[in-house]
Scaffold this motif. Structure first.
Motif, short mmCIF file in Angstrom:
data_model
loop_
_atom_site.label_atom_id
_atom_site.label_comp_id
_atom_site.label_asym_id
_atom_site.label_seq_id
_atom_site.Cartn_x
_atom_site.Cartn_y
_atom_site.Cartn_z
N THR A 39 0.87 -1.27 -0.01
CA THR A 39 -0.14 0.04 0.00
C THR A 39 0.87 1.16 -0.01
O THR A 39 0.51 2.02 -0.80
CB THR A 39 -0.90 -0.11 1.22
N ALA A 85 3.42 -0.87 -8.09
CA ALA A 85 4.68 -1.59 -7.57
C ALA A 85 4.01 -3.03 -7.01
O ALA A 85 3.14 -3.02 -6.49
CB ALA A 85 5.26 -0.74 -6.22
N VAL A 86 5.00 -3.82 -7.22
CA VAL A 86 4.56 -5.40 -6.79
C VAL A 86 5.83 -5.84 -5.98
O VAL A 86 7.02 -5.49 -6.40
CB VAL A 86 4.26 -6.32 -8.01
N ALA A 141 8.48 -8.20 -5.18
CA ALA A 141 9.51 -9.15 -5.84
C ALA A 141 10.12 -10.05 -4.81
O ALA A 141 10.35 -11.20 -5.10
CB ALA A 141 10.43 -8.27 -6.53
N PHE A 162 10.53 -4.35 -3.75
CA PHE A 162 9.10 -3.95 -4.70
C PHE A 162 9.64 -3.50 -6.01
O PHE A 162 10.75 -2.78 -6.00
CB PHE A 162 8.29 -2.82 -4.18
N LEU A 197 6.95 -0.70 -11.85
CA LEU A 197 6.13 -1.02 -13.25
C LEU A 197 5.39 -0.06 -13.85
O LEU A 197 4.74 0.73 -13.13
CB LEU A 197 5.40 -2.52 -13.04
N PRO A 198 5.07 0.05 -15.15
CA PRO A 198 4.07 0.95 -15.68
C PRO A 198 2.76 0.26 -15.18
O PRO A 198 2.40 -0.90 -15.25
CB PRO A 198 4.32 0.70 -17.12
N LYS A 199 1.89 1.40 -14.86
CA LYS A 199 0.54 0.76 -14.23
C LYS A 199 -0.33 0.41 -15.56
O LYS A 199 -0.30 1.08 -16.42
CB LYS A 199 -0.12 2.07 -13.58
C1 LIG Z 1 7.91 -7.53 -12.07
C2 LIG Z 1 9.00 -8.75 -11.56
C3 LIG Z 1 8.95 -8.51 -9.77
C4 LIG Z 1 10.17 -8.66 -12.09
O1 LIG Z 1 10.01 -8.77 -13.55
P1 LIG Z 1 11.39 -9.26 -14.64
O2 LIG Z 1 11.12 -10.47 -15.11
O3 LIG Z 1 12.47 -9.16 -13.56
O4 LIG Z 1 11.39 -7.86 -15.26
P2 LIG Z 1 10.44 -7.32 -16.49
O5 LIG Z 1 10.72 -6.16 -16.75
O6 LIG Z 1 10.83 -8.56 -17.44
O7 LIG Z 1 9.04 -7.84 -15.79
C5 LIG Z 1 7.81 -7.60 -16.56
C6 LIG Z 1 6.87 -8.46 -16.12
O8 LIG Z 1 6.10 -7.77 -15.00
C7 LIG Z 1 4.75 -7.93 -15.07
N1 LIG Z 1 4.02 -6.56 -15.08
C8 LIG Z 1 4.36 -5.68 -16.00
N2 LIG Z 1 3.27 -4.65 -15.70
C9 LIG Z 1 2.74 -4.91 -14.66
C10 LIG Z 1 1.76 -4.35 -13.89
N3 LIG Z 1 1.21 -3.27 -14.17
N4 LIG Z 1 1.08 -5.15 -12.85
C11 LIG Z 1 1.46 -6.37 -12.40
N5 LIG Z 1 2.53 -6.86 -13.21
C12 LIG Z 1 3.25 -6.40 -14.31
C13 LIG Z 1 4.47 -8.87 -16.23
O9 LIG Z 1 4.33 -10.07 -15.53
C14 LIG Z 1 5.61 -8.79 -17.09
O10 LIG Z 1 6.00 -9.97 -17.71
P3 LIG Z 1 5.53 -9.68 -19.29
O11 LIG Z 1 6.46 -8.67 -19.89
O12 LIG Z 1 4.17 -9.68 -19.47
O13 LIG Z 1 5.95 -11.36 -19.72
C15 LIG Z 1 8.26 -10.07 -11.83
O14 LIG Z 1 9.16 -11.00 -11.31
C16 LIG Z 1 6.87 -10.39 -11.31
O15 LIG Z 1 5.90 -9.73 -11.93
N6 LIG Z 1 6.49 -10.98 -10.25
C17 LIG Z 1 5.33 -11.07 -9.69
C18 LIG Z 1 5.05 -9.88 -8.57
C19 LIG Z 1 3.89 -10.36 -7.79
O16 LIG Z 1 2.99 -10.84 -8.39
N7 LIG Z 1 4.01 -9.88 -6.39
C20 LIG Z 1 2.74 -10.18 -5.74
C21 LIG Z 1 1.64 -9.13 -5.92
S1 LIG Z 1 2.15 -7.64 -5.43
C22 LIG Z 1 1.46 -7.42 -3.63
O17 LIG Z 1 0.67 -8.29 -3.28
C23 LIG Z 1 1.83 -6.13 -2.90
C24 LIG Z 1 0.83 -5.38 -2.70
C25 LIG Z 1 -0.01 -5.48 -1.64
C26 LIG Z 1 -1.01 -4.59 -1.64
C27 LIG Z 1 -1.36 -3.46 -2.36
C28 LIG Z 1 -0.63 -3.49 -3.51
C29 LIG Z 1 0.50 -4.42 -3.80
#
Ligand SMILES: CC(C)(COP(=O)(O)OP(=O)(O)OC[C@H]1O[C@@H](n2cnc3c(N)ncnc32)[C@H](O)[C@@H]1OP(=O)(O)O)[C@@H](O)C(=O)NCCC(=O)NCCSC(=O)Cc1ccccc1
Length: 161
Positions: free
Chosen positions: A89, A101-102, A104, A154, A157-159
């Motif tokens: 948050t 932000a997600v 990592a 964290f 990323l682009p929203k």
């Molecule tokens: C992004 C990264 C951490 C690192 O990635 P790297 O591989 O090193 O770099 P790369 O630039 O290649 O990454 C591009 C990839 O990024 C993703 N993506 C892009 N844009 C968006 C977007 N707007 N929204 C979402 N994802 C987006 C997309 O898959 C894309 O892959 P693609 O290009 O489609 O094939 C990756 O391992 C990941 O997504 N892990 C999962 C993280 C996760 O689920 N965490 C838990 C939930 S967060 C939580 O709960 C906290 C919270 C609590 C309360 C409130 C709020 C938050």
């Protein structure tokens, strides 16, 4: 669907334990608050409350049977959820417009059993970069004892629109 829900609720009201009814009431109360994009089911079901501070966020939750593990203390995964939600948050509050932000990576140390009536998670920023951010969360019991310590990385990323 409607009939099945009615039957389930009636079954719990007729034959459930007091704890079953307490959990049911908590779940229904959360849903009745109308979860949406800002207020997620997770936040409302577990009763997460947010308070913004000068340097971060404080997120609290009541300790109820819904959050208990089989030992009758708060499940470590729920403490992790509290810390992750607080950090997530805060992360999404401080990113620039058009960014999200997600999590990592998250690390949690469970220092003491989480007992008492509520938990308080104090979260602050350790590092704010252009692509990554790091946060620290300290989780306190009602009696002020530190029971959990977490750091989270964290990824910015682009929203998605
Ligand atoms: C992004 C990264 C951490 C690192 O990635 P790297 O591989 O090193 O770099 P790369 O630039 O290649 O990454 C591009 C990839 O990024 C993703 N993506 C892009 N844009 C968006 C977007 N707007 N929204 C979402 N994802 C987006 C997309 O898959 C894309 O892959 P693609 O290009 O489609 O094939 C990756 O391992 C990941 O997504 N892990 C999962 C993280 C996760 O689920 N965490 C838990 C939930 S967060 C939580 O709960 C906290 C919270 C609590 C309360 C409130 C709020 C938050």
């Amino acid at each position: 669907m409607g009939k099945k829900i009615d039957d389930l609720v009636n079954e719990i009201l007729s034959n459930g334990s007091e704890t079953d009814k307490q959990v049911l009431e908590q779940v229904l109360t959360g849903i009745a608050k109308k979860p949406g994009k800002k207020q997620t089911y997770i936040n409302l079901l577990f009763g997460f409350e947010t308070e913004w501070t000068a340097d971060g966020i404080i997120m609290s939750m009541p300790v109820t049977p819904l959050a208990h593990n089989s030992l009758g203390i708060v499940h470590g995964g729920i403490i992790t959820t509290l810390a992750d939600t607080a950090m997530g948050t805060l992360a999404n509050k401080i990113v620039s417009d058009g960014q999200a932000a997600v999590t990592a990576e998250i690390q949690v140390h469970f220092l003491k059993e989480a007992t008492g009536k509520s938990l308080l998670c104090k979260c602050s920023v350790l590092h704010k970069g252009r692509k990554t951010m790091v946060f620290e969360s300290k989780v306190y019991r009602e009696d002020g004892i530190l029971c959990g310590h977490s750091t989270g990385s964290f990824f910015v990323l682009p929203k998605r629109t």
